[in-house]
Design an enzyme around this catalytic site. Structure first.
Site, mmCIF file in Angstrom:
data_model
loop_
_atom_site.group_PDB
_atom_site.id
_atom_site.type_symbol
_atom_site.label_atom_id
_atom_site.label_comp_id
_atom_site.label_asym_id
_atom_site.label_seq_id
_atom_site.Cartn_x
_atom_site.Cartn_y
_atom_site.Cartn_z
ATOM 1 N N ARG A 150 -28.063 11.846 15.629
ATOM 2 C CA ARG A 150 -27.655 10.622 14.927
ATOM 3 C C ARG A 150 -26.386 10.023 15.521
ATOM 4 N NH1 ARG A 150 -28.210 12.344 8.577
ATOM 5 N NH2 ARG A 150 -30.392 11.757 8.323
ATOM 6 N N GLN A 182 -7.728 7.737 3.132
ATOM 7 C CA GLN A 182 -6.738 7.728 4.219
ATOM 8 C C GLN A 182 -5.314 7.542 3.711
ATOM 9 O OE1 GLN A 182 -8.539 5.090 7.640
ATOM 10 N NE2 GLN A 182 -9.563 4.634 5.734
ATOM 11 N N ASP A 211 4.867 -4.854 6.238
ATOM 12 C CA ASP A 211 5.214 -6.183 6.726
ATOM 13 C C ASP A 211 5.372 -7.230 5.609
ATOM 14 O OD1 ASP A 211 5.619 -7.498 9.076
ATOM 15 O OD2 ASP A 211 3.639 -8.458 8.967
ATOM 16 N N ASP A 231 -0.828 1.403 8.345
ATOM 17 C CA ASP A 231 -1.334 0.520 9.402
ATOM 18 C C ASP A 231 -0.504 0.638 10.688
ATOM 19 O OD1 ASP A 231 -3.043 -0.254 7.427
ATOM 20 O OD2 ASP A 231 -2.018 -2.139 6.997
ATOM 21 N N ARG A 281 -18.538 15.325 12.157
ATOM 22 C CA ARG A 281 -19.092 15.847 13.423
ATOM 23 C C ARG A 281 -20.042 17.021 13.152
ATOM 24 N NH1 ARG A 281 -17.857 15.335 18.573
ATOM 25 N NH2 ARG A 281 -15.923 14.216 18.187
ATOM 26 N N GLY A 298 0.839 -1.203 0.000
ATOM 27 C CA GLY A 298 0.000 0.000 0.000
ATOM 28 C C GLY A 298 0.875 1.255 0.000
ATOM 29 N N GLU A 326 -11.161 -1.481 10.634
ATOM 30 C CA GLU A 326 -11.703 -2.428 9.654
ATOM 31 C C GLU A 326 -11.510 -3.890 10.075
ATOM 32 O OE1 GLU A 326 -9.760 -2.157 5.802
ATOM 33 O OE2 GLU A 326 -7.771 -2.307 6.660
ATOM 34 N N ARG A 381 1.433 -5.026 -5.120
ATOM 35 C CA ARG A 381 1.530 -6.195 -4.235
ATOM 36 C C ARG A 381 1.832 -7.359 -5.179
ATOM 37 N NH1 ARG A 381 -0.760 -4.120 0.462
ATOM 38 N NH2 ARG A 381 -2.593 -2.802 0.190
ATOM 39 N N SER A 382 3.087 -7.751 -5.243
ATOM 40 C CA SER A 382 3.502 -8.726 -6.260
ATOM 41 C C SER A 382 3.273 -10.170 -5.810
ATOM 42 C CB SER A 382 4.985 -8.525 -6.587
ATOM 43 O OG SER A 382 5.424 -9.527 -7.454
#
Ligand code: F6P
Length: 319
Positions: free
Chosen positions: A164, A254, A104, A129, A156, A12, A224, A73-74
Site C-alpha cells: 500500500r 501533533q 506569528d 509550525d 510503517r 495554537g 497541510e 486566538r482572540s
C-alpha cells in the site's frame, strides 16, 4: 517596590508551554518579581482574567503538554477598543512587564498593542509550525516532530504488511518544516511541501519501476499547506501507480504529548532570556535562537520579514 510581571499563551498551544510557565514563576520569584498568569491569551487580558500566581500553581506540570493557563486566538484583540481595555487591566494591577508565548499572528497583535500603549514586553516564539522569521527554533517543535515520528513509525508497520501507499499529512499551516524534517528523518519516499513546486507526473515512471523491482509500499509525507489534499494524492497513487492507498491526517495529536527533553530545556532558556532581557530594559523584542545561541530581535523585524524555510533542508528533498 516589587515589580509585577505577567505571562500569557496565545494561538495554537505547544508542548513546552507548561515547562515555560513553571520556569516563569520560579525565575520571577527568584528575581524578586511578582508573577501573574493571564488566562486564555489576549481574551484574558481583555476580560481581566489575570491572577497572581506562585509555586503551588506550577507544581506537577512540567511533564504535561498543552498549557495550564489556556490559549486562544482572540478576534477581539484585533480591535483598538479591546486593546485599550487590555492595557487598562494591566495598568490596574500595576503589571509593568508582559511575556507572550505565541506564533506569528500573536506577535502581530502584540506589536500593534505596543505601538498604541508602549507596554514593556518580550515574546517567545512558540508554534509547531516553526514559521517565525529570525529564529531557527520555536518552542514545541521537537515534541511535535517526535509525535509525528512515532505516528509514521507505527504506520510503517502496517504499510509494510500490505502492498500500500500511505499518505500522511502533517500540520504546519503554510510552512513545510514539519513535513520536511519528518520526511528526512523517517525515510519516506516522497515529501510535498508548499515551498517546493511539484508535478506528480515526474514520479510516475520511477515509482512504477520501483514496484517492478520489489517495492511493496510507499510512505508519502505531505504538508497541510500544499495545493492538493492528501486524498487527491492517494487517488493519484491508485490511478497512476496502481497501488492501493490510504490517508492518515495526523491533526492535533501533533500539538499534544509529553514535552520532550529539548522542549523542556528550551522553555527554561527562553524564559530566562525573556526575564533577564526585561530586567535589563531590553524591551519590545522576541527571544530568538540560532546555532550561535540566543539573541533578542526587534519585534518589528520579526513580524515584517517573511519567513523562509532553510534552503539546505529543502535541497535534501531532491538529493
Ligand atoms: O499554528 C499551529 C497550528 O497547529 C497549525 O499547524 C494548524 O494549521 C492550526 O494551528 C490548526 O489550528 P486549530 O487548532 O485552530 O484548528
Amino acid at each position: 517596590m516589587k515589580k509585577n510581571i505577567a505571562i500569557l499563551c496565545s494561538g495554537g498551544d505547544v508542548s513546552g508551554m507548561n515547562p515555560a510557565l513553571k520556569r516563569f514563576v520560579e525565575y520571577s520569584l527568584q528575581n524578586n518579581l511578582t508573577p501573574y498568569f493571564v488566562y486564555d491569551g489576549y481574551e484574558g487580558l481583555i476580560d481581566n482574567n489575570i491572577k497572581k500566581t506562585s509555586y503551588c500553581d506550577v507544581a506537577g506540570i512540567v511533564n504535561r503538554g498543552g498549557t495550564k493557563i489556556g490559549s486562544a486566538r482572540s478576534q477581539r484583540f484585533r480591535e483598538a477598543k479591546y486593546r485599550k481595555q487590555a492595557k487598562e487591566n494591566l495598568h490596574k494591577l500595576n503589571i509593568s512587564m508582559l511575556v507572550v508565548l505565541g506564533g506569528d499572528g500573536s506577535f502581530r497583535g502584540l506589536h500593534q498593542f505596543y505601538l498604541e500603549h508602549k507596554i514593556k514586553f518580550c515574546g517567545i516564539p512558540s508554534t509547531i509550525d516553526n514559521d517565525i522569521s529570525g529564529t531557527d527554533y520555536c518552542l514545541g517543535i521537537d515534541t511535535a516532530l517526535n509525535m509525528i515520528k512515532l505516528s509514521i513509525d507505527a504506520i510503517r508497520d502496517t504499510a509494510s504488511s500490505f502492498k500500500r501507499a500511505f499518505i500522511i499529512e502533517t500540520m504546519g499551516n503554510k510552512c513545510g518544516y514539519l513535513a520536511l524534517v519528518s520526511h528526512l528523518t523517517s525515510g519516506s519516499e516522497l515529501c510535498l511541501i508548499p515551498e517546493v513546486p511539484y508535478n506528480l507526473k515526474d514520479y510516475e515512471e520511477k515509482f512504477k519501476h520501483q514496484i517492478k523491482n520489489g517495492r511493496r509500499y510507499f510512505i508519502v509525507i505531505t504538508a497541510e499547506g500544499i495545493k492538493q489534499n492528501a486524498q487527491e494524492i492517494a487517488n493519484w497513487f491508485e490511478d497512476k501507480i496502481g497501488i492501493e492507498s490510504r490517508v492518515s491526517i495526523l491533526g492535533h495529536l501533533q500539538r499534544g504529548g509529553n514535552p520532550s527533553v529539548r522542549d523542556r530545556l528550551m522553555a527554561h532558556e527562553f524564559i530566562t532570556y525573556a526575564i533577564d532581557g526585561l530586567l535589563k530594559n531590553i524591551n519590545e523584542t522576541i527571544v530568538c535562537y540560532s546555532e550561535s545561541g540566543f539573541n533578542y530581535k526587534e519585534i518589528d523585524a520579526v513580524v515584517n520579514t517573511p519567513h523562509q524555510l532553510n534552503q539546505e533542508l529543502i535541497s535534501f528533498i531532491s538529493s
